[in-house]
Scaffold this active site. Sequence first.
Site, PDB file in Angstrom:
ATOM      1  N   CYS A 190       5.343   1.310 -45.517  1.00  0.00           N
ATOM      2  CA  CYS A 190       4.755   0.606 -43.904  1.00  0.00           C
ATOM      3  C   CYS A 190       6.055   0.301 -43.291  1.00  0.00           C
ATOM      4  O   CYS A 190       6.465  -0.772 -43.823  1.00  0.00           O
ATOM      5  CB  CYS A 190       3.000  -0.878 -44.515  1.00  0.00           C
ATOM      6  SG  CYS A 190       3.292  -0.655 -42.969  1.00  0.00           S
TER       7      CYS A 190
ATOM      8  N   CYS B 153       1.008  -1.122   0.237  1.00  0.00           N
ATOM      9  CA  CYS B 153      -0.228  -0.160   0.084  1.00  0.00           C
ATOM     10  C   CYS B 153       0.981   1.630  -0.124  1.00  0.00           C
ATOM     11  O   CYS B 153       1.970   1.280   1.337  1.00  0.00           O
ATOM     12  CB  CYS B 153      -0.818  -0.224   1.226  1.00  0.00           C
ATOM     13  SG  CYS B 153      -2.454  -0.864   1.253  1.00  0.00           S
TER      14      CYS B 153
END
Lengths: 428, 474
Positions: free
Chosen positions: A378, A135
């Site tokens: 591409c 936490c």
Amino acid sequence: MADLRVSLAGIEAPNPFWLASAPPTNTGYQVQRAFEAGWGGAVWKTLGEPIINTSSRFAAVHFGGQRVAGFNNIELITDRPLEVNLKEIYETKKKFPNHALVVSLMVEPKREKWHEIVKRVEDVGVDGLELNFGCPHGMAERGMGSASGQQPDLVEMQTMWAKEAASTPVIVKLTPNITDITVTARHAVLGGADAISMINTINSLAGVDLDSWQTIPHVAGKGAHGGYCGPAVKPIALNMVAECARHSDIGVPISGIGGIATWQDAAEFMLMGASAVQICTAAMHHGFRIVEEMIDGLNHYLDNKGIASVKELVGKAVPRYSKWGDLDLNYRVVARINTETCINCNKCYIACEDTSHQCIDRLTSESGPYLQVREEDCVGCNLCSIVCPVDGAIEMVEAEPAGAPMSWNDRMRTMANLNAGKAGMEAR
Amino acid sequence: MERRTSNGMLDPELIARNFAEVECGLTHKAAIEESNRCLYCYDAPCIRACPTGINIPSFIKRIATDNLKGAATTIMDANPVGATCARVCPTEVLCEGACVLNHASTPIMIGKLQRYATDWAIADGRPLFQPGAANGRRVAVIGGGPAGLSAARELARDGFAVTVYEAKPLAGGLDTHGIVSFRLPQSISLWEVEQVARLGVDIRTSVKVGDDLPVEQLLQQYDVVVLSAGMGDVPPLGIEGEQLEGVYDAIRLVESTKSDTHSYPELAGARVAVIGAGNTAIDAATCSVRLGAEHVRIVYRRTKAEMTAYAFEFEFAKQDGIEFNWLTNPVRIIGDEQGRVTHLECVRMQLSEAGTDGRRMPIPIEGSEFRIPVDAVVTAIGQKRRVALIEKLGLTHDRGVVTIDRSTFRTSNPKVYACGDIVFGAGQGEAMVVSAAEQGKRTAQAISLFFTQLLDSEAEAAADVVEVHEDAAM
């Protein structure tokens, strides 16, 4: 229907969907409701020294009109007396002997504190313990949670202290607020962890109110950083799970946590090495019944794939998760636009033109305007297919490779060999 | 039971409810959901499909990002009657018809989003635009309908001193008077008028140019005259009985339902026949229903295929229980001794083979005459042209359609421009509000461009003079 039973370091559960240690597992009432709804396990909201919570605790990030893309909280560990929690844990386990009931713990980094809490919790009968080293808010300011979870030696030592007293499996929950999670994971293993779970929440500030300029949320005009979770964090969590899963020095089971909202998310975590998963935000958003859709979806997926047990998924995609240096530089994909499916929104065009490689042409035929990729230009970045709103309108297809497979590492090795050969020649 | 022959009147409160706007606006949630569904296409076809070229993806993105002033400004910048158009545009053949999502799911509700943004601006009340720095030129606009307002607003933003002459007591043209209230409350159109007035445009109402004010005076006092006087009332059918009590002009009928004076005809319990099948005929029919008519039919000499009303208007009329009598041509209106309408005599028609122009003409079937018992007849066969005004201005026209240069909207008098319904017809233009708005905009642009070029050429000429002087001095 496939067998959904899982086992995490010996902790058995009817399915891989466990509630994470969080507000949904605050009380016996809630955990029992969750088990009734179908959750396979639950990690009880973290027990520790008494704390006081603030009022105004949660905030969410909404995106594109959808609620809760991400979720932020500043709630601390349980604010209920330890005795009350222990009594309810005892009652819950008695009522649901076949569900996984793990209890999350967080105390000061002192040996006797760990010994004491482990004993008291194990006395009421639990299936396992999860050490909360994750936490990031509040408790970390008091040297607990992620503050100790960010120090590998503290992770190792506290795991060892817990293990000294524990008879049930010990899971170490790791913080993502760290440069390399495999370091703390390895230290947890060195300390004797039976399993690791990840990720805890990420340091976050959900937002600023543009009218009042208050933080979101604020407590009497002041804000503090919270812990971030929900769908937006899934890719971060998935990577950390995979990094630990493939690490040869870790080798303990993983409980995957972070943004899991659907059965697909859960399956991905399991393929990347999680033996089971923990979920919080999805339940907070939709209630416990959401697990029914997860169980059903996973069942159909496994049946369609002809997989008898969900355990067969665990880690199957890990070998494919490599390093950039091992990727084949000669592999090529190119975008191909299906003009039958394309709706001519031109999003691919402008994305490619402005922000990628300028290889989509806007052309016109007798039947109207159409888009076409100049495949030779591409680079196979995928951007067009990402922004395309229509399924199947842009396909990334494999093109002729630029040469025999060769990664950056191959290239470096080859060049090193060549140089070594040359040096040898010169030395002669 | 004896049928009631004298028509009654409904409670005004009931009438008000009947004429309340049919469509609801979007809720905030619906607007957010819908605006987020927009793909934000590049070079979006919806923009091209909008006659005024509103940057639709942009205003929708602004709604999605809680920038309603920005959204309303984007809309109203391109279309000075954008709030009206949000309600009355045939969106399914314009922007929404062009939406790429027609091919993937369902098109974005562009009209409703446009209404959401403009409703916000109306409620907000702050002006969206400012007048330009005065350029010293004066423009008179004849007719304060959508075309005239649009021209006036753009000219005011370009610094012209603009005066609008409006024949009726309220400006807004058909937006204010001619579109049924349950589609477009009058307040919307009046807000648009107010926006133009707030730019300093002098809107003089109840002034009929040509009658109250000689055209010569306008031509003398102003640098430019914009003629946007629209069209007139419904022309006569040219059949017996048109003077009878109970025969109404559709345009006036609709107008009566929009005025505060409640001067609408008493149609409660009446049997009504509306002649014509355009959008005005539908409006007259649906207004009649709302005024309490017991039975309303539309009588049209051609078939559904030739009907000029929009498909959604036709559907709307059917929902109102309106009967359509195709291939039916009125030949005579019959009245009683008191001079009140009792019957409409019609003849059945058939369509000819397509002629050289491809059109099938309706031809009466001999001996097929029949009488429809009615209490009221409403004529909706088009609108009269403003020939008298056009001729007073001395402009070239084709049967009341002012001849213009299509690119500049300039008439045969270089000082006079024309736009809107007064140039619609004879193969020229469109009759939609949105087209009128665009024409007004382009007219203003042409006028601004003309004076800019004039200034440039004057400056050049002056420079030439200086050069000549310098040459002479050497």
